[in-house]
Design a protein around this motif. Structure first.
Motif, PDB file in Angstrom:
ATOM      1  N   LEU A 128       6.198  11.089  -3.361  1.00 29.37           N
ATOM      2  CA  LEU A 128       6.898  11.825  -2.303  1.00 29.37           C
ATOM      3  C   LEU A 128       8.381  11.968  -2.622  1.00 29.37           C
ATOM      4  O   LEU A 128       8.974  13.035  -2.418  1.00 29.37           O
ATOM      5  CB  LEU A 128       6.744  11.113  -0.962  1.00 29.37           C
ATOM      6  CG  LEU A 128       5.389  11.237  -0.279  1.00 29.37           C
ATOM      7  CD1 LEU A 128       5.340  10.361   0.960  1.00 29.37           C
ATOM      8  CD2 LEU A 128       5.104  12.683   0.095  1.00 29.37           C
ATOM      9  N   LEU A 129       8.967  10.885  -3.130  1.00 27.90           N
ATOM     10  CA  LEU A 129      10.399  10.941  -3.423  1.00 27.90           C
ATOM     11  C   LEU A 129      10.671  11.934  -4.550  1.00 27.90           C
ATOM     12  O   LEU A 129      11.656  12.677  -4.522  1.00 27.90           O
ATOM     13  CB  LEU A 129      10.930   9.553  -3.785  1.00 27.90           C
ATOM     14  CG  LEU A 129      10.845   8.504  -2.664  1.00 27.90           C
ATOM     15  CD1 LEU A 129      11.461   7.194  -3.109  1.00 27.90           C
ATOM     16  CD2 LEU A 129      11.498   9.000  -1.373  1.00 27.90           C
ATOM     17  N   GLU A 130       9.783  11.967  -5.523  1.00 31.22           N
ATOM     18  CA  GLU A 130       9.957  12.901  -6.635  1.00 31.22           C
ATOM     19  C   GLU A 130       9.790  14.352  -6.143  1.00 31.22           C
ATOM     20  O   GLU A 130      10.551  15.234  -6.526  1.00 31.22           O
ATOM     21  CB  GLU A 130       8.955  12.587  -7.748  1.00 31.22           C
ATOM     22  CG  GLU A 130       9.079  13.467  -8.983  1.00 31.22           C
ATOM     23  CD  GLU A 130      10.467  13.415  -9.632  1.00 31.22           C
ATOM     24  OE1 GLU A 130      11.143  12.371  -9.511  1.00 31.22           O
ATOM     25  OE2 GLU A 130      10.877  14.424 -10.251  1.00 31.22           O
ATOM     26  N   LEU A 131       8.815  14.560  -5.286  1.00 31.07           N
ATOM     27  CA  LEU A 131       8.612  15.900  -4.728  1.00 31.07           C
ATOM     28  C   LEU A 131       9.871  16.364  -4.004  1.00 31.07           C
ATOM     29  O   LEU A 131      10.348  17.487  -4.201  1.00 31.07           O
ATOM     30  CB  LEU A 131       7.414  15.894  -3.765  1.00 31.07           C
ATOM     31  CG  LEU A 131       7.232  17.122  -2.871  1.00 31.07           C
ATOM     32  CD1 LEU A 131       7.018  18.370  -3.716  1.00 31.07           C
ATOM     33  CD2 LEU A 131       6.051  16.937  -1.923  1.00 31.07           C
ATOM     34  N   HIS A 156      13.627   4.649   4.336  1.00 32.74           N
ATOM     35  CA  HIS A 156      13.215   5.186   5.623  1.00 32.74           C
ATOM     36  C   HIS A 156      13.784   6.601   5.817  1.00 32.74           C
ATOM     37  O   HIS A 156      13.072   7.542   6.169  1.00 32.74           O
ATOM     38  CB  HIS A 156      13.727   4.249   6.724  1.00 32.74           C
ATOM     39  CG  HIS A 156      13.204   4.576   8.076  1.00 32.74           C
ATOM     40  ND1 HIS A 156      13.479   3.827   9.183  1.00 32.74           N
ATOM     41  CD2 HIS A 156      12.423   5.577   8.507  1.00 32.74           C
ATOM     42  CE1 HIS A 156      12.883   4.347  10.235  1.00 32.74           C
ATOM     43  NE2 HIS A 156      12.235   5.419   9.842  1.00 32.74           N
ATOM     44  N   ALA A 157      15.080   6.736   5.526  1.00 39.14           N
ATOM     45  CA  ALA A 157      15.741   8.030   5.687  1.00 39.14           C
ATOM     46  C   ALA A 157      15.140   9.062   4.727  1.00 39.14           C
ATOM     47  O   ALA A 157      14.889  10.207   5.108  1.00 39.14           O
ATOM     48  CB  ALA A 157      17.237   7.882   5.440  1.00 39.14           C
ATOM     49  N   GLU A 158      14.885   8.634   3.501  1.00 42.57           N
ATOM     50  CA  GLU A 158      14.335   9.579   2.527  1.00 42.57           C
ATOM     51  C   GLU A 158      12.938  10.037   2.918  1.00 42.57           C
ATOM     52  O   GLU A 158      12.594  11.206   2.804  1.00 42.57           O
ATOM     53  CB  GLU A 158      14.302   8.946   1.130  1.00 42.57           C
ATOM     54  CG  GLU A 158      15.672   8.911   0.494  1.00 42.57           C
ATOM     55  CD  GLU A 158      15.597   8.511  -0.973  1.00 42.57           C
ATOM     56  OE1 GLU A 158      14.985   9.263  -1.747  1.00 42.57           O
ATOM     57  OE2 GLU A 158      16.137   7.446  -1.317  1.00 42.57           O
ATOM     58  N   LEU A 159      12.136   9.091   3.405  1.00 41.71           N
ATOM     59  CA  LEU A 159      10.779   9.466   3.788  1.00 41.71           C
ATOM     60  C   LEU A 159      10.781  10.344   5.041  1.00 41.71           C
ATOM     61  O   LEU A 159       9.948  11.230   5.182  1.00 41.71           O
ATOM     62  CB  LEU A 159       9.916   8.226   3.989  1.00 41.71           C
ATOM     63  CG  LEU A 159       9.517   7.543   2.677  1.00 41.71           C
ATOM     64  CD1 LEU A 159       8.735   6.283   2.957  1.00 41.71           C
ATOM     65  CD2 LEU A 159       8.705   8.476   1.794  1.00 41.71           C
ATOM     66  N   ALA A 160      11.726  10.081   5.932  1.00 44.04           N
ATOM     67  CA  ALA A 160      11.840  10.940   7.111  1.00 44.04           C
ATOM     68  C   ALA A 160      12.176  12.364   6.667  1.00 44.04           C
ATOM     69  O   ALA A 160      11.644  13.342   7.201  1.00 44.04           O
ATOM     70  CB  ALA A 160      12.904  10.404   8.058  1.00 44.04           C
ATOM     71  N   ALA A 161      13.032  12.474   5.650  1.00 44.00           N
ATOM     72  CA  ALA A 161      13.391  13.791   5.129  1.00 44.00           C
ATOM     73  C   ALA A 161      12.183  14.465   4.465  1.00 44.00           C
ATOM     74  O   ALA A 161      11.986  15.673   4.594  1.00 44.00           O
ATOM     75  CB  ALA A 161      14.540  13.665   4.133  1.00 44.00           C
ATOM     76  N   VAL A 162      11.367  13.679   3.776  1.00 43.99           N
ATOM     77  CA  VAL A 162      10.158  14.233   3.157  1.00 43.99           C
ATOM     78  C   VAL A 162       9.231  14.782   4.236  1.00 43.99           C
ATOM     79  O   VAL A 162       8.684  15.878   4.120  1.00 43.99           O
ATOM     80  CB  VAL A 162       9.404  13.164   2.334  1.00 43.99           C
ATOM     81  CG1 VAL A 162       8.084  13.714   1.838  1.00 43.99           C
ATOM     82  CG2 VAL A 162      10.245  12.684   1.164  1.00 43.99           C
ATOM     83  N   GLN A 163       9.089  13.995   5.300  1.00 45.50           N
ATOM     84  CA  GLN A 163       8.205  14.438   6.371  1.00 45.50           C
ATOM     85  C   GLN A 163       8.718  15.730   7.006  1.00 45.50           C
ATOM     86  O   GLN A 163       7.948  16.646   7.293  1.00 45.50           O
ATOM     87  CB  GLN A 163       8.089  13.346   7.430  1.00 45.50           C
ATOM     88  CG  GLN A 163       7.019  13.669   8.456  1.00 45.50           C
ATOM     89  CD  GLN A 163       6.740  12.506   9.370  1.00 45.50           C
ATOM     90  OE1 GLN A 163       7.632  11.714   9.661  1.00 45.50           O
ATOM     91  NE2 GLN A 163       5.524  12.390   9.821  1.00 45.50           N
ATOM     92  N   PRO A 219       0.856  -1.177   0.000  1.00 47.34           N
ATOM     93  CA  PRO A 219       0.000   0.000   0.000  1.00 47.34           C
ATOM     94  C   PRO A 219       0.893   1.228   0.000  1.00 47.34           C
ATOM     95  O   PRO A 219       1.905   1.257   0.708  1.00 47.34           O
ATOM     96  CB  PRO A 219      -0.778  -0.119   1.306  1.00 47.34           C
ATOM     97  CG  PRO A 219       0.003  -1.078   2.147  1.00 47.34           C
ATOM     98  CD  PRO A 219       0.707  -1.988   1.195  1.00 47.34           C
ATOM     99  N   GLY A 220       0.550   2.167  -0.835  1.00 47.70           N
ATOM    100  CA  GLY A 220       1.331   3.386  -0.817  1.00 47.70           C
ATOM    101  C   GLY A 220       2.518   3.382  -1.753  1.00 47.70           C
ATOM    102  O   GLY A 220       3.326   4.297  -1.702  1.00 47.70           O
ATOM    103  N   ALA A 221       2.641   2.356  -2.618  1.00 47.71           N
ATOM    104  CA  ALA A 221       3.763   2.349  -3.554  1.00 47.71           C
ATOM    105  C   ALA A 221       3.731   3.600  -4.451  1.00 47.71           C
ATOM    106  O   ALA A 221       4.755   4.247  -4.664  1.00 47.71           O
ATOM    107  CB  ALA A 221       3.744   1.082  -4.390  1.00 47.71           C
ATOM    108  N   ASP A 222       2.542   3.940  -4.921  1.00 44.66           N
ATOM    109  CA  ASP A 222       2.385   5.166  -5.722  1.00 44.66           C
ATOM    110  C   ASP A 222       2.824   6.382  -4.940  1.00 44.66           C
ATOM    111  O   ASP A 222       3.529   7.256  -5.428  1.00 44.66           O
ATOM    112  CB  ASP A 222       0.907   5.398  -6.058  1.00 44.66           C
ATOM    113  CG  ASP A 222       0.435   4.463  -7.148  1.00 44.66           C
ATOM    114  OD1 ASP A 222       1.249   3.644  -7.602  1.00 44.66           O
ATOM    115  OD2 ASP A 222      -0.745   4.567  -7.513  1.00 44.66           O
TER     116      ASP A 222
END
Ligand SMILES: Nc1ncnc2c1ncn2[C@@H]1O[C@H](COP(=O)(O)OP(=O)(O)O)[C@@H](O)[C@H]1O
Ligand SMILES: [Mg+2]
Length: 402
Positions: A113-116, A191-198, A105-108
């Motif tokens: 998020l990574l592109e943003l 994990h690190a990239e998503l933490a940075a997005v947040q 879930p959330g692959a899209d």
């Protein structure tokens, strides 16, 4: 650098408003990207020009981009999925079903998020406007970094080195395969990239969310719930765009009825979103398609506030969604803003160093700040749109060093 996210119910005018806001910014000389994360892309239709997966120039200083969420995931992500599949299969889940489940879930959302983040980090832009998917998907998107972090901390033990030496033992004990190093690497990076997005999207100096709605009871009700959920996840809403407002001058009785119904809703909007800026966007005689129409719309929407010297693109001060206060020598209060939340929908559980807050179908595991980890929950209450949780020092832990 500014990041503006637009969300709201399907069809209310998110894409139109995002596109118009981007034109407005670009024509003020700001290098602007408008990026759509809605898999049902319509940004290109709003501009009336083709847009690609990479930023495409629309006019001087204005670029548009539709993130292609169908694009293949990188190989490392496949390994993560493979690992999860094995776990599920060992847990007795049918391989076909496991396949389904591990189309995570959330692959899209991960890709979007990574592109943003990549665009923001590129340093190319003064403003990035995000045309989000309808509310439910957007909330899933914005809850993802936190949820994935939580999940990973459990599925993937924190101490990698320990795991490496103990892997055979742990595998036997747990009865499940331990992830190979490659998977660890991929997961840690993600994990690190998503933490940075947040961090980016909750940064009060850069990012805010704006709710697009139409002055209709059903739509406004959803927008109120969205405000609650966004606050729960720590995002800042700094404005509302009321779209498709009928001009009050018509003599047609059908329109007149709409005008009066909308007027009532607009009053409700002003009080529901008290303290937020509310812009009005008129119901236009045709679809606002193309840069010129969008610019006209933006001037109508933002023109007045811009003339008052209030920059509609600026960051405005909003109260912190979460704060901790020491109210007495032996009492702390953790406050979580939950505007419009209903007591009956709110649930609170302390789990070790986390406070798990549930509001309706949304849940957040909030890592407690160190001072509160050494405290016991003493009580909680929901009042004036905020959840207040009282903490008192735990006599056993308090005297120990943090
Ligand atoms: N203020 C407006 N006046 C007239 N038509 C509008 C207005 N805002 C949006 N539309 C039209 O309504 C439809 C839906 O708008 P869109 O921005 O695509 O909504 P969303 O992105 O929220 O699904 C589009 O055809 C759009 O051109
Ligand atoms: Mg849209």
């Amino acid at each position: 650098m500014r990041v503006l996210l637009f969300t709201g119910k399907g069809g209310v005018g998110k894409t139109t408003t995002s596109a118009a806001t981007a034109v407005f910014a670009a024509r003020r000389g700001l290098k602007t990207l408008v990026l759509s994360t809605d898999p049902a892309h319509s940004l290109a239709d709003a501009f009336g020009v083709p847009l690609g997966h990479e930023p495409t120039e629309i006019e001087a200083g204005l670029y548009g981009q539709q993130v292609d969420t169908q694009r293949a995931f990188e190989d490392s992500w496949r390994e993560v999925q493979q690992y999860l599949r094995e776990i599920l299969e060992q847990g007795g889940v049918d391989p076909l079903e496991a396949e389904e489940l591990t189309v995570l879930p959330g692959a899209d959302e991960v890709l979007a998020l990574l592109e943003l983040r990549a665009q923001v980090e590129s340093g190319r832009w003064d403003v990035v406007v995000v045309d989000c998917a309808p509310t439910a998907e957007t909330l899933r998107l914005l809850a993802l970094p936190g949820a994935l972090g939580w999940y990973m901390n459990r599925v993937f033990p924190r101490e990698r080195r320990v795991v490496r030496t103990l892997r055979p033992v742990l595998s036997q004990l747990a009865g499940m395969p331990m992830p190979p190093d490659k998977v660890f690497d991929a997961v840690e990076r993600l994990h690190a990239e998503l933490a940075a997005v947040q961090e980016l999207l909750t940064d009060p100096a850069r990012s805010s969310v704006r709710l697009v709605l139409t002055p209709e009871a059903v739509v406004v009700a959803e927008a109120r719930r969205t405000l609650t959920s966004l606050s729960l996840y720590g995002y800042r809403v700094d404005g509302v765009v009321a779209n498709r407002v009928f001009p009050p001058t018509s003599t047609d009785p059908w329109v007149a009825q709409w005008v009066s119904a909308q007027a009532q809703q607009l009053e409700g909007i002003a009080s529901s979103f008290d303290g937020l800026r509310v812009w009005r966007s008129a119901y236009r005689s045709g679809e606002p398609v193309g840069v010129e129409s969008l610019h006209e719309l933006a001037e109508d929407v933002y023109g007045d506030s811009a003339a008052d010297g209030a920059d509609p693109l600026a960051v405005v001060d909003t109260p912190d969604p979460i704060s901790v206060e020491r109210v007495a020598s032996d009492e702390f209060v953790l406050t979580v803003a939950l505007p419009h939340a209903d007591k009956r929908d709110v649930d609170l559980v302390r789990k070790g160093d986390e406070l798990v807050i549930t509001v309706g179908s949304h849940r957040r595991a909030l890592a407690l700040p160190s001072v509160l980890r050494r405290c016991l929950v003493d009580g909680a209450g929901l009042r004036d749109g905020a959840l207040r949780v009282r903490f008192r020092p735990d006599p056993e832990l308090w005297m120990r060093q943090p």
